[in-house]
Design a protein around this motif. Sequence first.
Motif, mmCIF file in Angstrom:
data_model
loop_
_atom_site.group_PDB
_atom_site.id
_atom_site.type_symbol
_atom_site.label_atom_id
_atom_site.label_comp_id
_atom_site.label_asym_id
_atom_site.label_seq_id
_atom_site.Cartn_x
_atom_site.Cartn_y
_atom_site.Cartn_z
ATOM 1 N N LEU A 26 47.980 49.828 36.499
ATOM 2 C CA LEU A 26 47.900 48.947 35.147
ATOM 3 C C LEU A 26 48.817 47.738 35.500
ATOM 4 O O LEU A 26 48.544 46.593 35.049
ATOM 5 C CB LEU A 26 48.599 49.559 33.997
ATOM 6 C CG LEU A 26 48.334 48.994 32.573
ATOM 7 C CD1 LEU A 26 46.866 48.407 32.174
ATOM 8 C CD2 LEU A 26 48.949 49.571 31.509
ATOM 9 N N ALA A 27 49.949 47.741 35.927
ATOM 10 C CA ALA A 27 51.011 46.674 36.283
ATOM 11 C C ALA A 27 50.244 45.631 37.182
ATOM 12 O O ALA A 27 50.506 44.323 36.941
ATOM 13 C CB ALA A 27 52.250 47.209 37.042
ATOM 14 N N LYS A 28 49.676 46.089 38.392
ATOM 15 C CA LYS A 28 48.734 45.216 39.235
ATOM 16 C C LYS A 28 47.760 44.340 38.318
ATOM 17 O O LYS A 28 47.636 43.169 38.399
ATOM 18 C CB LYS A 28 48.007 45.973 40.173
ATOM 19 C CG LYS A 28 48.766 46.270 41.523
ATOM 20 C CD LYS A 28 47.881 46.913 42.549
ATOM 21 C CE LYS A 28 48.808 47.716 43.396
ATOM 22 N NZ LYS A 28 48.227 48.998 43.971
ATOM 23 N N LYS A 29 47.076 44.990 37.272
ATOM 24 C CA LYS A 29 46.151 44.399 36.602
ATOM 25 C C LYS A 29 46.590 43.209 35.766
ATOM 26 O O LYS A 29 46.060 42.375 35.731
ATOM 27 C CB LYS A 29 45.406 45.330 35.402
ATOM 28 C CG LYS A 29 44.259 46.213 36.291
ATOM 29 C CD LYS A 29 43.337 46.879 35.467
ATOM 30 C CE LYS A 29 42.721 48.028 35.994
ATOM 31 N NZ LYS A 29 42.436 49.495 35.186
ATOM 32 N N VAL A 30 47.760 43.668 35.200
ATOM 33 C CA VAL A 30 48.689 42.574 34.358
ATOM 34 C C VAL A 30 48.958 41.440 35.258
ATOM 35 O O VAL A 30 48.731 40.231 34.638
ATOM 36 C CB VAL A 30 49.849 43.120 33.822
ATOM 37 C CG1 VAL A 30 50.722 42.033 33.064
ATOM 38 C CG2 VAL A 30 49.658 44.265 32.852
ATOM 39 N N ILE A 31 49.241 41.718 36.498
ATOM 40 C CA ILE A 31 49.890 40.729 37.475
ATOM 41 C C ILE A 31 48.413 39.731 37.812
ATOM 42 O O ILE A 31 48.599 38.435 37.791
ATOM 43 C CB ILE A 31 50.525 41.056 38.683
ATOM 44 C CG1 ILE A 31 51.707 41.714 38.342
ATOM 45 C CG2 ILE A 31 50.537 40.122 39.525
ATOM 46 C CD1 ILE A 31 52.161 42.588 39.208
ATOM 47 N N GLN A 32 47.463 40.342 37.907
ATOM 48 C CA GLN A 32 46.085 39.643 38.338
ATOM 49 C C GLN A 32 45.552 38.809 37.450
ATOM 50 O O GLN A 32 45.399 37.804 37.290
ATOM 51 C CB GLN A 32 45.008 40.633 38.705
ATOM 52 C CG GLN A 32 45.547 41.338 40.251
ATOM 53 C CD GLN A 32 44.671 42.397 40.520
ATOM 54 O OE1 GLN A 32 43.869 42.894 39.592
ATOM 55 N NE2 GLN A 32 44.853 42.936 41.833
ATOM 56 N N ASN A 33 45.765 39.485 36.111
ATOM 57 C CA ASN A 33 45.256 38.736 34.788
ATOM 58 C C ASN A 33 45.968 37.419 34.489
ATOM 59 O O ASN A 33 45.546 36.817 33.632
ATOM 60 C CB ASN A 33 45.259 39.638 33.730
ATOM 61 C CG ASN A 33 44.609 39.035 32.358
ATOM 62 O OD1 ASN A 33 43.396 38.691 32.568
ATOM 63 N ND2 ASN A 33 45.408 38.991 31.281
ATOM 64 N N ASP A 34 47.165 37.303 34.930
ATOM 65 C CA ASP A 34 47.832 36.215 34.470
ATOM 66 C C ASP A 34 47.303 34.761 34.778
ATOM 67 O O ASP A 34 47.525 33.901 34.110
ATOM 68 C CB ASP A 34 49.372 36.255 35.326
ATOM 69 C CG ASP A 34 50.511 35.231 34.586
ATOM 70 O OD1 ASP A 34 50.150 35.033 33.284
ATOM 71 O OD2 ASP A 34 50.940 34.392 35.196
ATOM 72 N N GLN A 35 46.368 34.714 35.790
ATOM 73 C CA GLN A 35 45.724 33.598 36.284
ATOM 74 C C GLN A 35 44.606 33.211 35.210
ATOM 75 O O GLN A 35 44.738 32.265 34.873
ATOM 76 C CB GLN A 35 44.934 33.904 37.363
ATOM 77 C CG GLN A 35 44.248 32.757 38.112
ATOM 78 C CD GLN A 35 45.579 31.509 38.330
ATOM 79 O OE1 GLN A 35 46.422 31.848 38.909
ATOM 80 N NE2 GLN A 35 45.278 30.217 38.015
ATOM 81 N N ASN A 36 44.216 33.854 34.500
ATOM 82 C CA ASN A 36 43.434 33.810 33.026
ATOM 83 C C ASN A 36 44.168 33.104 32.030
ATOM 84 O O ASN A 36 43.654 32.246 31.563
ATOM 85 C CB ASN A 36 42.772 35.114 32.415
ATOM 86 C CG ASN A 36 41.865 35.745 33.682
ATOM 87 O OD1 ASN A 36 41.298 35.138 34.314
ATOM 88 N ND2 ASN A 36 41.669 37.008 33.413
ATOM 89 N N ILE A 37 45.350 33.490 31.799
ATOM 90 C CA ILE A 37 46.185 32.944 30.800
ATOM 91 C C ILE A 37 46.661 31.511 31.184
ATOM 92 O O ILE A 37 46.537 30.489 30.630
ATOM 93 C CB ILE A 37 47.604 33.788 30.691
ATOM 94 C CG1 ILE A 37 47.193 35.052 30.055
ATOM 95 C CG2 ILE A 37 48.693 32.916 29.848
ATOM 96 C CD1 ILE A 37 48.136 36.111 29.952
ATOM 97 N N ASN A 38 46.871 31.291 32.520
ATOM 98 C CA ASN A 38 47.347 30.100 33.245
ATOM 99 C C ASN A 38 46.017 28.987 33.191
ATOM 100 O O ASN A 38 46.082 27.893 32.551
ATOM 101 C CB ASN A 38 47.639 30.059 34.570
ATOM 102 C CG ASN A 38 49.083 30.965 34.788
ATOM 103 O OD1 ASN A 38 49.752 31.203 33.580
ATOM 104 N ND2 ASN A 38 49.411 31.319 35.982
#
Lengths: 222, 222
Positions: A41-53
């Motif tokens: 789950l931690a990895k998913k949060v890290i990957q998803n940050d690009q969508n926020i950016n």
Amino acid sequence: MRNEFETELKNLHIRFSEMAMMVNEAIQKSVTAFITHDQELAKKVIQNDQNINNREIDLEKRSFEMIALQQPVTSDLRMIVTILKASSDLERMGDHAVSIARATFRLQKNAILPEVEQLISKISHLVESMFNQAIEAYLQQDDQQAIEIALEDNDIDKLVRTVNQTCIQSMKTNPQAVENGTTYMLVANYLERTGDYVTNLCEWVVYLKQGKLSDLNSKNIG
Amino acid sequence: MRNEFETELKNLHIRFSEMAMMVNEAIQKSVTAFITHDQELAKKVIQNDQNINNREIDLEKRSFEMIALQQPVTSDLRMIVTILKASSDLERMGDHAVSIARATFRLQKNAILPEVEQLISKISHLVESMFNQAIEAYLQQDDQQAIEIALEDNDIDKLVRTVNQTCIQSMKTNPQAVENGTTYMLVANYLERTGDYVTNLCEWVVYLKQGKLSDLNSKNIG
């Protein structure tokens, strides 16, 4: 022309509040990953940050076009620039979610402090609730509500202090607890800042409604 | 009209770079206060933060007037909005200086770790030098220089990791070092973020020159 502008401004508000919801979700997921030691789950949060950016870049692009092509009146301009600045805040909150997610990989399984993890979970629920209310106040442009919501940050700060004291106590009596203790304190610190950013969001709501800058929490970050 | 606008834009740049210098000075003073245990100096840093906040408000006011009254072309608009966003970054760096100054009051005199304080002093000098260079690159609009300066953040991060490791080691072997150890780590963490913000400033320089967003440090905050 004016109607078109109104529609675009409304879209901008909606896309901003969507970004806020994405960030709130990222923070919640990062804390869940951290306290359940769920590295996937931690990895998913890290990957998803690009969508926020990307959403921040999208908001910036739209704002620019609106200012350059439609030359809005001062009050509309203030709204657009506020969204531009507030989306920077959201983007940084997303970075805090990444930092919390990364901390998941540093936790040592043999020195977990369950009571601290429960406190951190409690703080994250307070942050989630405060954040959701602030987004609602933003959408409703309800400045009175925003002022009240900002007060909730005090409860977050209080619990963060409890986390710090508990960790320091554990580290003093048990050298094995030192590494995790400092990690727990860092995560609590990120959540404290997140509460400060939500307070900022409340201040933006007041600013948009009343046209003046306010300080809803003397120790806030922005 | 155009000449007047050029003059105001130049003023805006100067006032922004002055704000950057004020913030750099606040950070240096806060670290000096912290490692020399000078509570009087720490108080001054805390009091002075209002001047930094006022400067941000002043820049915002000027930017608004320029956008509203003079309806700048897109490239000038980009510059003004960049200053607006970057001044938020500066204001936050000022808040970090306040946090470091506040940490001065938490340090316990009987458990000082001199080698850690030396490392923190070293980090602050790196931050100061990097910050000064970034302000210069901003004033010169020198994007190549900005890209090189951003690399210096790696040295800061490396030293911060050394601080963390040294503190953890001390806390493990000496329970008396726990409280100060966590305070030192927090201060190092603030300096690390300050380095990230300076990297952001370098990115703004590249953005203004090349018109595209860059990521000069994959772990940066903005």
